[in-house]
Design an enzyme around this catalytic site. Structure first.
Site, short mmCIF file in Angstrom:
data_model
loop_
_atom_site.label_atom_id
_atom_site.label_comp_id
_atom_site.label_asym_id
_atom_site.label_seq_id
_atom_site.Cartn_x
_atom_site.Cartn_y
_atom_site.Cartn_z
N TYR A 129 60.39 38.22 22.68
CA TYR A 129 59.69 36.98 22.35
C TYR A 129 60.61 35.81 22.68
CZ TYR A 129 57.29 33.60 19.20
OH TYR A 129 56.65 32.52 18.65
N LYS A 158 56.65 38.15 25.47
CA LYS A 158 55.84 37.02 25.03
C LYS A 158 56.58 35.76 25.46
CE LYS A 158 54.01 34.44 21.10
NZ LYS A 158 53.94 34.30 19.62
#
Length: 288
Positions: A129, A158
């Site tokens: 992320y 992400k």
């Protein structure tokens, strides 16, 4: 790993405790999405205790036994992150969302060894992320793909960096089996049309079915329909970030009658101006 729309769900509170009645009603709105992302930024993960995780994760797992459940476990301490990894494993998560360590500002080689260490101590799939606006560090595409090459369970990214230069590089360099998700609803159409695999969405807390419909139109080649959906809700995408996430999305869900407008400090409910803007947009978009 899923493709499509994964909702980064809120954690509803009432009188200082997790509101499981509201959570159950909220989860019912999420049946069409492709995955649930629990205890990420939107879920106020830093304010949720291990003991609360032990109840919250199984609750969501039981409600959606067959839907991919990705649990946020990233911290700025490898030791604490591993505690959360083992907790997620115990509670039957399908995959892990691991944010880049914040505040410490590690180098690229430090980031590489951090993620490699985690991957070597779990069999669960890992989504890296990247959200430099919150963490103060940007993981380079080259570092991501070295990790993907060296660690078989690091399978997705992400990307919440709004730089199209980085996004284009990420999508250009990605291995065929590696998945890249946008963390930015306000560029989700462009990201998906450029070959992204999905969106880990804040907006789908509010408009889950519409986000899924946009994604389905893009993958089926109906770009004009997808564009229409995107621009219909574009004002909402922007409004959900006029204060720090998840302050606006919780206010929106409160206006919709789904949850109490309660956060844990240091987060604080939206101001009156934000509430008025959200009410106006929710009405204009025919959400309320």
């Amino acid at each position: 790993m899923f493709s499509g729309i994964g909702t980064a769900i809120i954690t509803p509170f009432k009188n200082g405790e997790i509101d499981y009645h509201a959570l159950k009603n909220f989860l019912e709105t999420q049946r069409m999405v492709d995955a649930i992302i629990l205890l990420g930024t939107t879920g106020e993960a830093p304010n949720i205790s291990i003991e609360e995780r032990d109840k919250l994760i199984p609750f969501v797992r039981e409600y959606f036994p067959d839907k991919p459940l990705i649990v946020g476990v990233g911290t700025n301490s490898s030791h604490h992150t591993m505690e959360l990894v083992k907790n997620a494993e115990k509670n039957k998560a399908d995959a892990l969302l691991v944010v880049t360590p914040y505040y410490n500002k590690p180098t690229q080689i430090g980031l590489y060894h951090y993620y490699k260490y985690i991957s070597e101590h779990t069999d669960l799939e890992i989504i890296i992320y990247n959200v430099p606006g919150r963490t103060g560090v940007n993981i380079a595409p080259e570092t991501v793909y070295k990790l993907a090459s060296d660690c078989k369970n690091i399978t997705a990214l992400k990307e919440a960096n709004s730089s199209f230069d980085q996004i284009n590089k990420v999508l250009h360099l990605k291995p065929e089996t590696f998945k890249v998700f946008s963390g930015n609803d306000d560029i989700s159409f462009q990201f998906l049309a450029s070959g992204g695999n999905g969106v880990i969405s804040v907006a789908s807390n509010v408009i889950p079915n519409q986000m899924v419909e946009m994604y389905k139109n893009i993958i089926s080649g109906n770009i004009s329909n997808a564009r229409k959906i995107f621009y219909t809700y574009y004002p909402l995408f922007k409004a959900l970030f006029i204060e720090t996430n998840p302050i606006p999305v919780k206010q929106a869900l409160n206006i919709m009658g789904l949850i109490e407008n309660e956060l844990r400090l240091p987060l604080y409910p939206a101001n009156k101006e934000t509430k008025n803007i959200l009410e106006k947009i929710l009405k204009e978009c025919k959400i309320i």
